[in-house]
Design a protein around this motif. Sequence first.
Motif, mmCIF file in Angstrom:
data_model
loop_
_atom_site.group_PDB
_atom_site.id
_atom_site.type_symbol
_atom_site.label_atom_id
_atom_site.label_comp_id
_atom_site.label_asym_id
_atom_site.label_seq_id
_atom_site.Cartn_x
_atom_site.Cartn_y
_atom_site.Cartn_z
ATOM 1 N N GLY A 1 19.992 22.052 17.396
ATOM 2 C CA GLY A 1 19.386 23.111 16.585
ATOM 3 C C GLY A 1 20.447 23.956 15.896
ATOM 4 N N ILE A 2 21.455 24.347 16.638
ATOM 5 C CA ILE A 2 22.435 25.280 16.073
ATOM 6 C C ILE A 2 23.365 24.589 15.067
ATOM 7 C CG2 ILE A 2 24.328 25.196 17.796
ATOM 8 C CD1 ILE A 2 22.813 28.402 16.313
ATOM 9 N N ILE A 3 23.573 23.271 15.211
ATOM 10 C CA ILE A 3 24.413 22.597 14.200
ATOM 11 C C ILE A 3 23.589 22.130 13.004
ATOM 12 C CG2 ILE A 3 26.116 21.847 15.928
ATOM 13 C CD1 ILE A 3 25.080 18.961 15.494
ATOM 14 N N HIS A 4 22.284 22.305 13.049
ATOM 15 C CA HIS A 4 21.441 21.975 11.899
ATOM 16 C C HIS A 4 21.779 22.916 10.749
ATOM 17 C CE1 HIS A 4 17.625 21.890 9.554
ATOM 18 N NE2 HIS A 4 17.722 20.599 9.828
ATOM 19 N N GLU A 5 21.569 22.477 9.518
ATOM 20 C CA GLU A 5 21.973 23.289 8.362
ATOM 21 C C GLU A 5 21.299 24.661 8.347
ATOM 22 O OE1 GLU A 5 20.998 21.137 4.826
ATOM 23 O OE2 GLU A 5 18.952 20.727 5.485
ATOM 24 N N GLY B 1 18.987 9.891 18.268
ATOM 25 C CA GLY B 1 17.813 10.595 17.768
ATOM 26 C C GLY B 1 18.185 11.875 17.051
ATOM 27 N N CYS B 2 19.131 11.795 16.141
ATOM 28 C CA CYS B 2 19.431 12.977 15.308
ATOM 29 C C CYS B 2 19.698 12.426 13.923
ATOM 30 C CB CYS B 2 20.617 13.763 15.844
ATOM 31 S SG CYS B 2 22.063 12.787 16.266
ATOM 32 N N ARG B 3 19.049 12.982 12.939
ATOM 33 C CA ARG B 3 18.991 12.286 11.662
ATOM 34 C C ARG B 3 20.154 12.557 10.690
ATOM 35 N NH1 ARG B 3 16.055 9.538 13.872
ATOM 36 N NH2 ARG B 3 13.847 9.135 13.588
ATOM 37 N N THR B 4 20.838 13.671 10.828
ATOM 38 C CA THR B 4 21.822 13.967 9.788
ATOM 39 C C THR B 4 23.158 13.294 10.095
ATOM 40 O OG1 THR B 4 22.611 15.941 10.900
ATOM 41 C CG2 THR B 4 20.758 16.223 9.380
ATOM 42 N N GLU B 5 23.904 13.069 9.045
ATOM 43 C CA GLU B 5 25.191 12.373 9.179
ATOM 44 C C GLU B 5 26.128 13.168 10.069
ATOM 45 O OE1 GLU B 5 29.284 11.664 8.456
ATOM 46 O OE2 GLU B 5 28.288 13.419 7.590
ATOM 47 N N LYS B 6 26.106 14.498 9.886
ATOM 48 C CA LYS B 6 27.013 15.346 10.654
ATOM 49 C C LYS B 6 26.682 15.288 12.154
ATOM 50 C CE LYS B 6 28.775 19.222 8.789
ATOM 51 N NZ LYS B 6 28.740 20.583 8.232
ATOM 52 N N ALA B 7 25.393 15.407 12.469
ATOM 53 C CA ALA B 7 24.985 15.375 13.885
ATOM 54 C C ALA B 7 25.295 14.014 14.500
ATOM 55 C CB ALA B 7 23.491 15.694 13.999
ATOM 56 N N LYS B 8 25.035 12.951 13.742
ATOM 57 C CA LYS B 8 25.324 11.605 14.250
ATOM 58 C C LYS B 8 26.816 11.459 14.548
ATOM 59 C CE LYS B 8 21.770 8.715 12.027
ATOM 60 N NZ LYS B 8 21.087 8.027 13.109
ATOM 61 N N SER B 9 27.662 11.879 13.591
ATOM 62 C CA SER B 9 29.120 11.742 13.793
ATOM 63 C C SER B 9 29.559 12.514 15.027
ATOM 64 C CB SER B 9 29.903 12.283 12.587
ATOM 65 O OG SER B 9 29.537 11.599 11.441
ATOM 66 N N ASN C 1 11.871 19.466 7.311
ATOM 67 C CA ASN C 1 12.763 19.001 8.382
ATOM 68 C C ASN C 1 13.048 20.098 9.396
ATOM 69 O OD1 ASN C 1 13.200 16.329 7.948
ATOM 70 N ND2 ASN C 1 14.832 16.657 6.476
ATOM 71 N N LYS C 2 13.239 21.305 8.865
ATOM 72 C CA LYS C 2 13.514 22.440 9.745
ATOM 73 C C LYS C 2 12.327 22.664 10.684
ATOM 74 C CE LYS C 2 13.758 27.353 9.084
ATOM 75 N NZ LYS C 2 13.836 28.376 8.041
ATOM 76 N N GLU C 3 11.135 22.654 10.113
ATOM 77 C CA GLU C 3 9.936 22.865 10.929
ATOM 78 C C GLU C 3 9.742 21.732 11.935
ATOM 79 O OE1 GLU C 3 8.183 25.641 11.185
ATOM 80 O OE2 GLU C 3 9.693 26.391 9.781
ATOM 81 N N ASN C 4 10.038 20.504 11.479
ATOM 82 C CA ASN C 4 9.930 19.348 12.374
ATOM 83 C C ASN C 4 10.840 19.476 13.568
ATOM 84 O OD1 ASN C 4 8.035 17.615 11.494
ATOM 85 N ND2 ASN C 4 9.400 16.435 10.185
ATOM 86 N N LEU C 5 12.082 19.853 13.310
ATOM 87 C CA LEU C 5 13.040 19.966 14.398
ATOM 88 C C LEU C 5 12.580 21.046 15.381
ATOM 89 C CD1 LEU C 5 15.660 19.158 15.736
ATOM 90 C CD2 LEU C 5 16.912 20.608 14.163
#
Length: 334
Positions: free
Chosen positions: A62-66, A177-185, A21-25
Amino acid sequence: MATDRKKRQMPLGLVKIREFNKENLKTCGFQLICHVMQEFKKEQNKLRTYVNEILHSIFFLGIIHEDCLTPVDILNAQNASAEILRQEFPEPFGKYKSHLPKRTPFSILLDIMQLTFGTKENIMNELCSLMKRLKFPYPLDRPANKNQRYYTLESTVICVCSNSRCTSQEYFGASLGCRTEKAKSIMIYSSCLNTWHEYVSYAVMSFQHQTKGDSLQFHESMQCQAYIRDWKENTYKERQPCMNCTRLFSLPEGTEQEHYPYGNCAETECLSKLLINDQFMRENTEIRNYTTDKMDMLKDSTRKLLQEKLASIPSLSYINNDDLLWFNPNKGPS
Ligand SMILES: [Zn+2]
């Protein structure tokens, strides 16, 4: 809840998915930036604001990604064009940690496509070939397989709506178009506070905060159709609205699609654009129980939820939680 899952040690499969996922993003972000820069070379004046906005939105996600991906991670630091990009667009580099985006990269891309290609058919065809050209991976977005929802920045569903009295004007929207729950919220709260038309924000917030939400009822001349990209055939196919959208916007025949939050779908963005731009629709849309006091109350609760989410992300320490700021792509370098 998702936090329980994180606390347990991650099995090898999940570690691999996280790495993937990291590489994909990173690659999807990089590809998208390369694409808009090519377009920018052709149409500098028309596209400057959009490029500014899309860069900021990609850097923020990118920066809010885990894995806290920085612009340098996404742009591939060795790449000399990264420095040229920073000189041409200093604002997104300076503000991705301190300012919130108003929408996701794909929504901005959709605006660029509309500007360039005009009609629905052209836009959908061009989007399909662009996604293929950029080699965005298959998102595998299936409810039964939540861990394998790959992060690609692509919104697989888009929606087109119009007023049947004036069909030449079409409005487009993309699902988040952002897959994680945190980013969506974060994107949904941010959009409720500062992006969507107040009726749409009101409906979304009321369904989030109340046991029984307050629906919008559009005038019968409202037309709305969502499309999902069929990855194998690489075409867009019609898609029924989900139950959430049926409830929010009084749309007919919803299909069950339980795990998305209210406001996630493409319908939200395009119906908001319709209300912002179409006076007849604004004046003829009914909204249940709407008062300014109630709206203020819902906004206060949403702001608190947004502040809590932002405070839980260490890499966002630059965001001043008492006074949230949104990125303004129209502003030139200061
Ligand atoms: Zn929906």
